[in-house]
Scaffold this motif. Structure first.
Motif, PDB file in Angstrom:
ATOM      1  N   SER B 145      22.081  23.540  50.165  1.00  0.00           N
ATOM      2  CA  SER B 145      23.215  23.528  50.849  1.00  0.00           C
ATOM      3  C   SER B 145      23.551  21.913  50.943  1.00  0.00           C
ATOM      4  N   GLY B 146      22.913  21.170  50.142  1.00  0.00           N
ATOM      5  CA  GLY B 146      23.324  19.915  50.046  1.00  0.00           C
ATOM      6  C   GLY B 146      22.669  18.909  50.725  1.00  0.00           C
ATOM      7  N   GLN B 147      21.550  19.403  51.528  1.00  0.00           N
ATOM      8  CA  GLN B 147      20.639  18.112  52.295  1.00  0.00           C
ATOM      9  C   GLN B 147      19.669  17.630  51.501  1.00  0.00           C
ATOM     10  N   VAL B 148      19.412  16.374  52.133  1.00  0.00           N
ATOM     11  CA  VAL B 148      18.349  15.501  51.086  1.00  0.00           C
ATOM     12  C   VAL B 148      17.236  15.533  51.838  1.00  0.00           C
ATOM     13  N   TYR B 149      16.085  15.672  51.185  1.00  0.00           N
ATOM     14  CA  TYR B 149      14.834  15.324  51.983  1.00  0.00           C
ATOM     15  C   TYR B 149      14.400  13.834  51.721  1.00  0.00           C
ATOM     16  N   SER B 150      13.957  13.430  52.866  1.00  0.00           N
ATOM     17  CA  SER B 150      13.614  11.962  52.833  1.00  0.00           C
ATOM     18  C   SER B 150      12.361  11.846  52.149  1.00  0.00           C
ATOM     19  N   ASN B 177      22.416  12.633  42.868  1.00  0.00           N
ATOM     20  CA  ASN B 177      23.074  12.675  44.382  1.00  0.00           C
ATOM     21  C   ASN B 177      21.998  12.327  45.293  1.00  0.00           C
ATOM     22  N   ALA B 178      20.849  12.771  45.314  1.00  0.00           N
ATOM     23  CA  ALA B 178      19.937  12.429  46.366  1.00  0.00           C
ATOM     24  C   ALA B 178      19.344  11.163  46.286  1.00  0.00           C
ATOM     25  N   LEU B 179      19.087  10.387  44.993  1.00  0.00           N
ATOM     26  CA  LEU B 179      19.047   9.114  45.080  1.00  0.00           C
ATOM     27  C   LEU B 179      19.966   8.195  45.485  1.00  0.00           C
ATOM     28  N   ALA B 180      21.129   8.673  45.218  1.00  0.00           N
ATOM     29  CA  ALA B 180      22.380   7.787  45.922  1.00  0.00           C
ATOM     30  C   ALA B 180      22.283   7.878  47.194  1.00  0.00           C
ATOM     31  N   THR B 181      21.912   8.781  47.902  1.00  0.00           N
ATOM     32  CA  THR B 181      22.004   9.011  49.272  1.00  0.00           C
ATOM     33  C   THR B 181      20.602   8.201  50.160  1.00  0.00           C
ATOM     34  N   LEU B 182      19.382   8.363  49.335  1.00  0.00           N
ATOM     35  CA  LEU B 182      18.221   7.915  49.777  1.00  0.00           C
ATOM     36  C   LEU B 182      18.265   6.135  49.719  1.00  0.00           C
ATOM     37  N   GLU B 183      17.550   5.213  50.304  1.00  0.00           N
ATOM     38  CA  GLU B 183      17.208   4.119  49.957  1.00  0.00           C
ATOM     39  C   GLU B 183      15.801   3.911  49.259  1.00  0.00           C
ATOM     40  N   CYS B 184      15.641   4.542  48.209  1.00  0.00           N
ATOM     41  CA  CYS B 184      14.393   4.570  47.720  1.00  0.00           C
ATOM     42  C   CYS B 184      14.522   4.481  46.010  1.00  0.00           C
ATOM     43  N   ALA B 261      30.525  10.853  43.457  1.00  0.00           N
ATOM     44  CA  ALA B 261      30.571  12.142  43.655  1.00  0.00           C
ATOM     45  C   ALA B 261      30.253  12.319  45.235  1.00  0.00           C
ATOM     46  N   ASN B 262      29.168  11.587  45.964  1.00  0.00           N
ATOM     47  CA  ASN B 262      28.729  11.704  47.273  1.00  0.00           C
ATOM     48  C   ASN B 262      30.030  11.172  48.126  1.00  0.00           C
ATOM     49  N   GLU B 263      30.636   9.765  47.789  1.00  0.00           N
ATOM     50  CA  GLU B 263      31.534   9.433  48.502  1.00  0.00           C
ATOM     51  C   GLU B 263      32.770  10.395  48.661  1.00  0.00           C
ATOM     52  N   VAL B 264      33.254  11.177  47.551  1.00  0.00           N
ATOM     53  CA  VAL B 264      34.511  12.007  47.576  1.00  0.00           C
ATOM     54  C   VAL B 264      33.975  13.241  48.545  1.00  0.00           C
ATOM     55  N   ALA B 265      32.854  13.642  48.581  1.00  0.00           N
ATOM     56  CA  ALA B 265      32.110  14.817  49.320  1.00  0.00           C
ATOM     57  C   ALA B 265      32.344  14.018  50.773  1.00  0.00           C
ATOM     58  N   LEU B 266      31.849  12.813  51.039  1.00  0.00           N
ATOM     59  CA  LEU B 266      32.062  12.546  52.451  1.00  0.00           C
ATOM     60  C   LEU B 266      33.532  12.319  52.913  1.00  0.00           C
ATOM     61  N   ALA B 267      34.453  11.887  52.130  1.00  0.00           N
ATOM     62  CA  ALA B 267      35.896  11.778  52.415  1.00  0.00           C
ATOM     63  C   ALA B 267      36.432  12.903  52.661  1.00  0.00           C
ATOM     64  N   LEU B 280      32.178  22.993  59.284  1.00  0.00           N
ATOM     65  CA  LEU B 280      31.130  22.643  58.257  1.00  0.00           C
ATOM     66  C   LEU B 280      29.795  23.176  58.517  1.00  0.00           C
ATOM     67  N   ALA B 281      29.385  23.911  57.540  1.00  0.00           N
ATOM     68  CA  ALA B 281      28.181  24.507  57.599  1.00  0.00           C
ATOM     69  C   ALA B 281      26.986  23.593  57.963  1.00  0.00           C
ATOM     70  N   TRP B 282      26.870  22.617  57.153  1.00  0.00           N
ATOM     71  CA  TRP B 282      25.957  21.460  57.204  1.00  0.00           C
ATOM     72  C   TRP B 282      26.454  20.135  57.100  1.00  0.00           C
ATOM     73  N   PRO B 283      26.070  19.355  57.630  1.00  0.00           N
ATOM     74  CA  PRO B 283      26.713  17.857  57.561  1.00  0.00           C
ATOM     75  C   PRO B 283      26.353  17.387  55.902  1.00  0.00           C
ATOM     76  N   VAL B 284      27.619  16.523  55.291  1.00  0.00           N
ATOM     77  CA  VAL B 284      27.391  16.257  53.997  1.00  0.00           C
ATOM     78  C   VAL B 284      26.330  15.260  53.617  1.00  0.00           C
ATOM     79  N   GLN B 285      25.430  15.428  52.856  1.00  0.00           N
ATOM     80  CA  GLN B 285      24.382  14.564  52.802  1.00  0.00           C
ATOM     81  C   GLN B 285      24.526  13.922  51.154  1.00  0.00           C
ATOM     82  N   ALA B 286      25.081  14.734  50.545  1.00  0.00           N
ATOM     83  CA  ALA B 286      25.156  14.277  48.858  1.00  0.00           C
ATOM     84  C   ALA B 286      26.516  14.786  48.440  1.00  0.00           C
ATOM     85  N   ASN B 287      26.563  15.687  47.365  1.00  0.00           N
ATOM     86  CA  ASN B 287      27.983  15.729  47.042  1.00  0.00           C
ATOM     87  C   ASN B 287      28.178  17.237  47.033  1.00  0.00           C
ATOM     88  N   GLU B 288      27.680  17.962  47.977  1.00  0.00           N
ATOM     89  CA  GLU B 288      27.987  19.446  48.379  1.00  0.00           C
ATOM     90  C   GLU B 288      28.421  19.609  49.802  1.00  0.00           C
TER      91      GLU B 288
END
Lengths: 310, 310, 310, 310
Positions: B145-150, B177-184, B261-267, B280-288
């Motif tokens: 569903s496009g969610q990112v685990y911390s 896509n997860a890496l691009a979202t996380l700061e790690c 890809a993530n930016e496009v999804a956020l936009a 939106l079913a879930w907040p966008v956290q990556a590219n889905e």
């Protein structure tokens, strides 16, 4: 100079161009793209009847998936003792078929004969339910030793096989090289001669990674999409395969490549025959050449940078 | 406009260029080429420790081969009820593992939690030899569903898993896509957080067909070359994969593609939020992005040529 | 008169009495009964070390379950071309091992030799990951032709096997007949001679349905309870097996029965040697006798009601 | 007193007598004996049509072999979440079917309904080739909680199943107890109500080790002899099973035993209802009783030597 296996060579410029052209833009995934559809249509055209085609990336997947559509786990698969499925595919035949057993025929590097097949079938124990039931014959065209079966030889084999209730699989990793040698159409040497499914290999003749499982009998292909998916061989960007196949078939490119490879092998055979210390294990009939030479010569060639398979 | 699955898009020019450059000339077959070796070295560098890497062409092969190295046929594999291995890979998990069983957790599209895992483990019947023994946890990063685990969430899950004797698999089809979202770093979110094997997907983010099984524990990789070969996933011209991976990693290309890809999804999310009829079913956290909209609107968009997945 | 297979004969009165006594009253299910425990203790006693024992109902289950504990699907199992696992167990070896392959040695009805094993191992292709890796040697004691291996012969075979990294399985469907012939203890001819697992058969020597898988190395037995359950071979009323085994072993009953069977075979051999038209394929060493006779004589015997196996 | 599982009890004297009588003398092996033939004939008589019968020693073998005749590896098998195949047979369903997946329905101990089946089928993802295809419905009669399906309930379930292309399997480990409760013939509650294959269990109702796979549709039984042999379940002295079945069926012995067991359960239910601290999870409909009681009482009963299953 490199005389290693034909899977060490690069990709033909035409096939590479096909990949490049197909790599941009959006296309349906999982074989729902127009390259794949065009390739399928082209193959039906070439084989002179509607065929069911499934692309995969490796010869092992192609052969073993095809066999899994022909046999049950309690069947045996008869093949040459040097066949790729017997010698080079680990236990993939067992994995894909759920445990069918290979029965090996023929000790040397020659071809299978109808007589050998017939004799082997007669000798197999047949005490149900204790023994495997012969379920399929697998023929390699060209053979692992580079020999080419004639139409008559294939037909004689498939007649014995079908009479005994076996389905017939052809491992065509070097099918195009055989075609270039024979004076016949693709249909003549396959379904018209009794072959039920052909594994047509392109990877060893100009493609990057492309093998096609081609069913001449629709009923055998019934659940093949599920077999392919279940084994992880349904590639999402299916155009990778479709585009390669379109380019490979276009303008008879596949046959031209095969002719060239065969000619090089023949020319090499001609040269080697001049050399008193070298003998050829079998006459060159396609693109493979097996030379027997003194160890000292072999080592010298390697020292000088010539790459050879032992 | 096309909002279909990310496996319908084309190949990044840089990755395509990598394929083109690797396609000419002779190279060792079966992963014995310098592109594959360079890719392996680069991945060890990126993950900050020597890793064992195996390339295959599909996500199903990658996931299920990896799982087969973690479990025996009498084990169960715990995963989210919407996981790709549970919903999109037919019975490939069963084929590759020899019959291990999936245990599904979580009803909705959210993430697994350590609590849910712990509760599930406690409730499983454990009467040996009648019941499966939990053998592995599979986490999808990002989730379906496009969610990112911390990092903390992953670590909490792997701690529960390891304490119960389970190995941990990460399905990273959208790992970049997860890496691009996380700061790690890649290491932080994988082996440093307790992941035993990562299936790193490139096919959905710029590559043509490229998935990497990455083992952080050498002992698990012991017979993986045999597992890959036996399932027909050892490609003869291995440079196809090595070259893609080199190009994909070069200059942080993979992360840049993921950011885009993530930016496009956020936009897109930003735009859709303006539209009163769309939720939106879930907040966008990556590219889905999963939008809930009235049927009439959905149909109108399709009529106007917008491609959407249902 | 009946000279059919030894599995056509009835049950010894002592063993039957054991079944009858164990059939009344309540007892723990799934091998948690005191007969099974007593049988296990007795076998540890007889084999002079603590052994891990698992009972099943058939020889095929016994052999193939045991082999599945020794090999992986990418291994090969070396055995005689006439071995029961090769000729009489359909594709059970493949099912239970997940696809390991049999490699057959020896053309005639004789015994395997260390030399033959050594030669075979040397000739096997060993190009990882393309070829099977030899994983186990299976020896049949007595052989299918009724020949008995000496302690020295077994030890020579297991030494070659272990040196090559193979585990050793003994198909002991007629183990008691071999013991009756040899002047040695059960331990001498098994683990002391290098055998890792013995399938001890009782069904062909007085029991109703009873085969014991006996591990001499605890680590190999680690998950065997799960293997047995998963294949449907864990019988709920386990006392059926435990009671038979107790009665079979009690007072050396198993060896006495074997002696008697061997003596009858020897006496028969003596008679047949008088008959000019009959030849014996192999000298009688235990309880099997293979006579070569004119077809006319064979037919006459059948007409007169003598039951023979062809 | 012992209230453990019904597989802890002994063997009925009549069945034991059958075993004893069949244990002497020579008889054909591998089910070619007259007891097996008589049992088959008797079952065809009882079920009012020619049936194909195969005996095995365990319920797990019976259920999973039967299911393997109904589905392919890419199929799913729908069953109750408490079904024996789901909870008590390890991963035997996966082994025997080659990897088919169970889909669990129903959370509590109740019965499946046509509505639940219909709803479940509708919700299953059906994106070929990515999802399993529903292949079989498995019903347990009586259920694991001791509930009995009526003829109408079975018929309603099989109608939904057949309309969706599913075959129907009945786990009849306690079939005789259900028959004793229902006012109907064996045919009424099986093939006349749409059941394709019945696994008839005798081990929990007077036999020693005896389960019968009974096919009502010959085509499904086509290769079942091979399936049984391949999994090691073809017992050499098949009269063990034939003799038990003859004695079990003779003079309606099986139904009488079931009536007695059911009556004891009902009497016990009557007693327990008097006890204020004990509640029954479900009404007794056959021979199983599930009591909910305070821990202190449970412990006291155990201390006093009463054997209970937790």
């Amino acid at each position: 100079m490199n005389f290693g296996s034909d899977n060490q060579s690069g990709v033909s410029p035409a096939v590479l161009q096909g990949i490049v052209e197909a790599s941009t833009g959006v296309a349906g995934s999982y074989a729902n793209d127009h390259w794949t559809q065009a390739a399928n249509a082209k193959l039906s055209d070439i084989f002179e009847k509607p065929v069911q085609v499934f692309f995969v990336a490796t010869g092992t997947a192609s052969n073993c998936l095809a066999l899994s559509a022909l046999v049950q786990p309690w069947h045996s698969i008869l093949c040459h003792s040097q066949a790729h499925i017997a010698v080079d595919e680990l236990s993939a035949p067992e994995l894909f078929t759920g445990g069918a057993r290979l029965v090996l025929m023929g000790d040397d590097g020659g071809k299978l004969t109808a007589q050998l097949l017939s004799d082997t079938l007669q000798k197999l124990p047949a005490d149900r339910p204790h023994n495997q039931i012969p379920g399929a014959l697998s023929i390699t065209q060209c053979t692992e030793s580079g020999q080419v079966y004639s139409v008559e030889e294939i037909r004689a084999l498939t007649e014995v096989a079908h009479a005994a209730g076996l389905r017939v699989h052809m491992d065509g990793a070097r099918f195009s090289n055989a075609l270039a040698t024979l004076e016949c159409s693709p249909a003549d040497i396959t379904w018209k001669a009794g072959v039920d499914v052909l594994c047509l290999g392109a990877s060893k003749n100009g493609a990057l990674a492309l093998e096609a499982v081609i069913f001449f009998d629709d009923t055998l292909a019934k659940d093949f999409d599920l077999r392919r998916k279940r084994s992880g061989h349904l590639v999402s960007k299916g155009r990778l395969f479709g585009a390669q196949m379109c380019a490979w078939l276009e303008n008879n490119h596949w046959i031209k490549l095969a002719h060239k490879a065969n000619e090089v092998a023949l020319a090499l055979e001609h040269c080697l025959k001049q050399h008193p210390a070298i003998q050829l294990a079998w006459p060159v009939q396609a693109n493979e050449l097996f030379a027997v030479m003194p160890t000292a010569l072999f080592e010298r060639l390697k020292t000088e940078g010539v790459r050879l398979n032992e």
